[in-house]
Write an enzyme that holds these catalytic residues in place. Structure first.
Site, short mmCIF file in Angstrom:
data_model
loop_
_atom_site.label_atom_id
_atom_site.label_comp_id
_atom_site.label_asym_id
_atom_site.label_seq_id
_atom_site.Cartn_x
_atom_site.Cartn_y
_atom_site.Cartn_z
N TYR A 5 0.87 -1.17 0.00
CA TYR A 5 0.00 0.00 0.00
C TYR A 5 0.91 1.22 0.00
O TYR A 5 1.54 1.53 1.01
CB TYR A 5 -0.87 -0.06 1.25
CG TYR A 5 -1.98 0.96 1.38
CD1 TYR A 5 -2.18 1.97 0.46
CD2 TYR A 5 -2.85 0.89 2.47
CE1 TYR A 5 -3.21 2.88 0.61
CE2 TYR A 5 -3.89 1.79 2.63
CZ TYR A 5 -4.06 2.79 1.70
OH TYR A 5 -5.08 3.69 1.85
N LYS A 49 -1.44 -1.39 -4.15
CA LYS A 49 -2.48 -0.36 -4.12
C LYS A 49 -1.76 0.98 -4.09
O LYS A 49 -1.11 1.33 -3.10
CB LYS A 49 -3.39 -0.49 -2.90
CG LYS A 49 -4.52 0.53 -2.97
CD LYS A 49 -5.10 0.91 -1.63
CE LYS A 49 -6.03 2.11 -1.84
NZ LYS A 49 -6.52 2.67 -0.57
#
Length: 309
Positions: free
Chosen positions: A138, A166
């Site tokens: 992330y 992400k």
């Protein structure tokens, strides 16, 4: 990490409904999951930023995992955030997520501590070694104050440490570098998901596999329409849907100067879900300042303009 098909499509970061006394509202949470599944989403991401994971004690995190995974029952993949300051703390969350049945886990770089890129690599390798599900990086420099470089991500993907990304960095050039590098290094199983609600059509056109949109809680159908239009090469329709969602996203600013940007955005998402009848209360976690009646009225206006109420 185990082998798995690359994740693609619309994977909303699920909000965490709370009761007025700030316990997890499990009845609202299951209705929210149904709302997202009815919208046609391809997966769910619990315990991320839009889930208010940073504010939730561990018992609330466990409640969210058990509630969502039990209700979904394998219908779509469920990713679980295991976000914490350093690898030893993250590993505890990994064990809980895997035990609950998560299909993948999502972790940021270390934060609070000052770390070198080589230590960030050790961080991700350590996490992956304690999980038998895919690990997604992330990239969230606004919160963790470290930018994950394309070389670092792709090296870890080539090692089998990372199953995907992400990208919430806001760095469109950096996102493109990852997408190009994935192709050049022949890493087709490495999923690249954008976390930007506002440039999804551009990211998909560049070759991203999907989107993790906080606004997707409010309007999952819109993001699914956008993704499906892009998948069939109908970029005019994708752009039109993106522009509609861009206008709707303005609701995150209703809190204006009397609260933090995060409080305003998360409060607006929850107010919108409350106004749409999906959750029972628009309560946000402490110490966030709640929206007032005027703010909620503005949220209602945006929903009305988007034909959502």
């Amino acid at each position: 990490m185990t082998d798995a098909a690359p994740l693609s499509g619309v994977v909303p970061p699920v909000c965490t409904p709370l009761t007025p006394d700030r316990e997890v509202d499990t009845a609202s949470l299951t209705r929210l999951v149904d709302h997202l599944l009815d919208g046609g989403v391809n997966g769910l991401f619990v315990l991320g930023s839009s889930s208010e994971a940073a504010f939730l004690p561990d018992r609330h995190r466990r409640t969210v995992l058990d509630t969502v995974l039990g209700h979904v029952a394998g219908r779509v993949p469920v990713l679980a955030g295991v976000i914490d300051m350093t690898a030893p703390r993250v590993v505890d969350h990994v064990r809980a997520a895997v035990r609950a049945g998560a299909d993948g886990i999502v972790a940021t770089a270390p934060f609070y501590t000052r770390t070198h890129p080589s230590e960030i690599a050790v961080h991700f390798r350590t996490i992956a070694a304690h999980a038998d599900v895919p690990l997604y990086a992330y990239d969230l420099p606004v919160s963790v104050h470290s930018k994950l470089t394309a070389d670092l991500l792709l090296d870890l993907a080539a090692e089998g440490v990372l199953g995907g990304l992400k990208d919430s960095s806001g760095d469109e050039a950096g996102l493109r570098e990852v997408i190009l590098g994935r192709r050049d290094r022949d890493l087709p199983a490495f999923s690249v998901l954008t976390g930007s609600e506002l440039t999804v059509d551009s990211a998909l056109w560049m070759g991203a596999d999907g989107v993790v949109p906080g606004l997707g809680n409010v309007d999952p159908h819109g993001y699914v329409r956008l993704y499906q239009a892009a998948a069939r090469g109908d970029w005019e329709t994708a752009r039109a849907e993106q522009e509609r969602l861009f206008r709707l996203f303005r609701l995150v600013h209703v809190g204006g100067p009397h609260m933090g940007r995060g409080s305003s955005a998360l409060g607006a998402f929850k107010a919108a879900l409350f106004l749409r009848g999906v959750i029972d209360h628009p309560t946000t976690a402490l110490p966030q300042i709640p929206l007032d009646d005027d703010d909620i009225s503005q949220v209602r206006k945006y929903l009305s303009e988007a034909a959502l109420i």
